[in-house]
Scaffold this active site. Structure first.
Site, mmCIF file in Angstrom:
data_model
loop_
_atom_site.group_PDB
_atom_site.id
_atom_site.type_symbol
_atom_site.label_atom_id
_atom_site.label_comp_id
_atom_site.label_asym_id
_atom_site.label_seq_id
_atom_site.Cartn_x
_atom_site.Cartn_y
_atom_site.Cartn_z
ATOM 1 N N ASP A 8 0.869 -1.161 0.000
ATOM 2 C CA ASP A 8 0.000 0.000 0.000
ATOM 3 C C ASP A 8 0.918 1.227 0.000
ATOM 4 O O ASP A 8 2.105 1.107 0.317
ATOM 5 C CB ASP A 8 -0.890 -0.022 1.242
ATOM 6 C CG ASP A 8 -1.855 1.138 1.289
ATOM 7 O OD1 ASP A 8 -2.293 1.595 0.225
ATOM 8 O OD2 ASP A 8 -2.168 1.590 2.403
ATOM 9 N N ASP A 10 -0.087 5.052 0.922
ATOM 10 C CA ASP A 10 -0.304 6.000 2.014
ATOM 11 C C ASP A 10 -0.254 5.282 3.357
ATOM 12 O O ASP A 10 -1.002 4.342 3.604
ATOM 13 C CB ASP A 10 -1.663 6.692 1.843
ATOM 14 C CG ASP A 10 -1.707 7.531 0.582
ATOM 15 O OD1 ASP A 10 -0.897 8.462 0.468
ATOM 16 O OD2 ASP A 10 -2.538 7.240 -0.301
#
Length: 212
Positions: A8, A10
């Protein structure tokens, strides 16, 4: 045997999740309510289709035609302002070294992010070229906890789902990884017990992280 790692963006590659929360705080304020980080946490990576109706319900207001697009635009304008404040110091300590270690050992790497801004941020900080594949919100895939974004990343890398490890910081992202039949390392996710492992930092991380 693990052949690929999918990250991922963020809150995992870059410490930007605080700004995404801030974007939703501003939307909440427009509706006359508050949204704490703890309240926001279960919605991380779930997408605006979940968050906007929740905020309307909290405000005791009925959504009218055009409201979803209106508040989506407000959020995008606010988040663009916030994300512009990011700098190289917001890159998570140790993550670049870990990604390079993976690549040096023949393990493919990808980003799978729900954020439409992750691509631009990665390019701004010279991170984009580190990855063999980069999937972001522009791909218009079903939001996590649906597995689509991770399955698409695996497809782009040419590996099977069971050969992948996902690094995630959200409940929805961890559930998406598990729904994709992938192993998952939770990054600072002590609020959720669904990950196969949980780590505090990438500093000093080695290939032992990929042993389950």
């Amino acid at each position: 045997m693990i052949k690929a790692c999918i990250f991922d963006f963020d809150g995992v590659i870059v410490d930007s999740e605080k700004y995404h929360h801030l974007g939703w705080v501003w939307v909440a304020e427009e509706l006359g309510v508050e949204l704490s980080y703890e309240e926001y946490a279960p919605f991380k990576s779930a997408g605006r289709a979940k968050v906007i109706p929740y905020l309307f319900e909290k405000a005791g207001k009925a959504m009218q035609e055009g409201d979803f697009d209106k508040y989506s635009r407000i959020r995008e304008e606010k988040i663009a302002t916030a994300i512009a404040k990011l700098n190289e110091n917001d890159v998570m300590p140790g993550v670049v070294e870990f990604v390079k270690l993976l690549k040096a050992n023949g393990i493919k790497v990808a980003v799978a992010s729900a954020s439409a801004s992750s691509n631009r941020v990665a390019k701004r900080f010279g991170l984009y070229e580190l990855f063999d594949a980069f999937v972001d919100g522009e791909a218009k895939l079903a939001a996590k906890p649906n597995p689509d974004i991770f399955l698409h990343a695996a497809h782009l890398l040419g590996v099977a789902p069971h050969e992948c490890v996902v690094f995630e910081d959200s409940i929805n992202g961890i559930l998406a990884a598990k729904n994709a039949q992938m192993k998952c390392v939770g990054f600072q996710t002590y609020f959720c017990n669904k990950a196969d492992k949980i780590i505090d930092s990438f500093v000093g991380a080695d290939l032992g992280l990929l042993e389950f």
